[in-house]
Design a protein around this motif. Structure first.
Motif: not given
Length: 156
Positions: A31-38, A119-120, A12-15
């Motif tokens: 290992a891995y992580k997901m956030y709404n920022h880099q 959705h995220n 959508g309009s999100s990353t």
């Protein structure tokens, strides 16, 4: 330990930003992580998770790209007695294995999904499912037709 890298998943309009560390011995995502920022915590938290899961190995080579978010990451690498390896500027071949994984996750797991309706939390769950599949079920020719986890267990 392997190769650490960032990618993004647009929906959508999100990353969402995905940070991964892959063991290049058996291509397992350690290992891995997901956030709404880099920002820096994304990559340092991923490395901290890898260190905890691998019981703080010493002398292991950890590869990453150059960039502002990797400054604190490099400090953590040194503090953890790991060996740093970094890509040369504008040389994408240094990261071919992890870039291939990121390409596969985007095309394999999200190819037939309508991003606008996600959705995220759904994006995170799809990534979790794919990484479990990649580590536990997907066989690789270069590993003698074993999964990354099977190959790693056999070598141990």
């Amino acid at each position: 330990m392997g190769d650490g890298y960032l990618t993004y998943i647009q929906y959508g309009s999100s990353t969402m930003y995905l940070s991964t560390i892959m063991d290049l011995f058996n291509n397992e995502i350690v290992a891995y992580k997901m956030y709404n920022h880099q920002q820096t915590p994304l990559v340092t938290d991923t490395l901290k998770e890898a260190l905890a899961l691998r019981e703080n190995p010493e002398g292991v080579i950890v590869h990453s790209v150059q960039g502002g978010v990797y400054i604190a990451y490099q400090e953590l690498v040194k503090k953890s007695h790991l060996v740093s390896s970094m890509s040369r500027r504008s040389n994408c071949w240094d990261n071919a294995v992890i870039e291939s994984f990121h390409s596969n996750i985007k095309s394999g797991e999200f190819q037939y999904v309508k991003f606008n309706s996600m959705h995220n939390i759904q994006v995170v769950e799809k990534v979790n499912v794919y990484i479990r599949y990649y580590n536990e079920d997907r066989i690789l020719e270069k590993l003698g037709y074993l999964t990354p986890q099977e190959f790693g267990a056999q070598a141990a």
